[in-house]
Design a protein around this motif. Structure first.
Motif, PDB file in Angstrom:
ATOM      1  N   ASN A  77       0.559  -1.616   0.118  1.00 39.94           N
ATOM      2  CA  ASN A  77       0.101  -0.220  -0.221  1.00 39.94           C
ATOM      3  C   ASN A  77       1.061   1.327   0.222  1.00 39.94           C
ATOM      4  N   SER A 113       7.544   0.317 -11.199  1.00 41.71           N
ATOM      5  CA  SER A 113       7.562  -0.854 -10.929  1.00 41.71           C
ATOM      6  C   SER A 113       8.030  -1.259  -9.572  1.00 41.71           C
ATOM      7  N   PRO A 149       4.670  -4.288 -11.297  1.00 34.85           N
ATOM      8  CA  PRO A 149       3.222  -4.131 -12.062  1.00 34.85           C
ATOM      9  C   PRO A 149       3.534  -2.769 -10.511  1.00 34.85           C
ATOM     10  N   SER A 150       3.608  -1.094 -10.907  1.00 35.87           N
ATOM     11  CA  SER A 150       3.608  -0.356  -9.803  1.00 35.87           C
ATOM     12  C   SER A 150       2.266  -0.408  -9.054  1.00 35.87           C
ATOM     13  N   LYS A 151       1.170  -0.401  -9.707  1.00 34.70           N
ATOM     14  CA  LYS A 151      -0.589  -0.902  -9.309  1.00 34.70           C
ATOM     15  C   LYS A 151      -0.667  -2.537  -8.365  1.00 34.70           C
ATOM     16  N   THR A 152       0.062  -2.853  -8.473  1.00 31.02           N
ATOM     17  CA  THR A 152       0.232  -3.879  -7.600  1.00 31.02           C
ATOM     18  C   THR A 152      -0.153  -3.823  -5.896  1.00 31.02           C
ATOM     19  N   THR A 153      -1.004  -4.271  -5.421  1.00 33.02           N
ATOM     20  CA  THR A 153      -1.098  -4.219  -4.068  1.00 33.02           C
ATOM     21  C   THR A 153      -0.947  -5.706  -3.485  1.00 33.02           C
ATOM     22  N   THR A 195       2.969   7.552  -6.458  1.00 34.62           N
ATOM     23  CA  THR A 195       2.375   7.747  -8.069  1.00 34.62           C
ATOM     24  C   THR A 195       3.415   8.076  -9.053  1.00 34.62           C
TER      25      THR A 195
END
Length: 199
Positions: A31, A39, A64-68, A35
């Motif tokens: 989390n 990576s 991926p940078s959006k990996t949560t 922004t």
């Protein structure tokens, strides 16, 4: 921030995630990623292992940078697992030779994508990612050599092995051979239990 639903900060890692207890990869949650992150990298390191560099249990990059979330079953598309201190890629869990060790899960937010083959070793990965770190966080779990024990049954076997090893030199040759066989059988079935008994 990095966390896990399987264990809290500085808490015991469940046996199922250890090398000999199931060797499942623990679930991780990520989390508050900056922004401008391109990576993510996750590294699991045991700083208490013998040797100057400790022991690396897992490395994975180009998440991926959006990996949560990272589950135990699969990795996001594009992620690359590197060679660890075990000499092969992929997760291989805690197996401390003595005492209780810390297992530190680092997450690094990078400003780019790493162009590295899956044969990359931990020190090579760290050298490549260091200039690109935007932010980082760490989650620490603990696992001890006795944590592999499985309730009363293993505690009884543990005591038998301990007594066998303790008296082995003062008993008859035939009994000694039985003792050797018992130690061999249990060591083969549960090496961690044998290590715990003789530690």
């Amino acid at each position: 921030k990095i966390s896990s639903s399987a264990f809290a900060e500085n808490a015991k890692i469940p046996k199922v995630y250890s090398k000999l207890g199931g060797n499942q990869r623990p679930p991780l949650e990520i989390n508050d990623v900056p922004t401008d992150t391109k990576s993510l990298v996750v590294v699991c390191h045991d700083p208490d292992a013998p040797g100057r560099d400790g022991f690396y249990h897992w490395t994975v990059w180009n998440l991926p940078s959006k990996t949560t979330e990272i589950t135990g079953e699969s990795l996001p598309a594009g992620a690359v697992e590197g060679v660890t201190s075990w000499g092969r890629p992929g997760w291989n869990g805690p197996q401390p030779p003595f005492g209780t060790h810390r297992y530190q899960f680092y997450v690094y937010a990078l400003d780019g994508i790493l162009d590295l083959p899956d044969s990359t070793k931990p020190k090579e990965l760290i050298a490549a990612l260091t200039p690109h770190i935007i932010d980082q966080a760490v989650l620490t779990g603990r696992f001890g050599v006795l944590d592999i024990l499985d309730g009363t049954r293993d505690l009884v076997i543990l005591r038998i092995i301990y007594l066998t090893v303790s008296i082995k030199e003062s008993i008859s040759e035939s009994t000694n051979q039985i003792a050797e066989y018992l130690i061999c059988v249990v060591n083969t079935h549960n090496p961690m239990l044998y290590l715990a008994a003789t530690y």
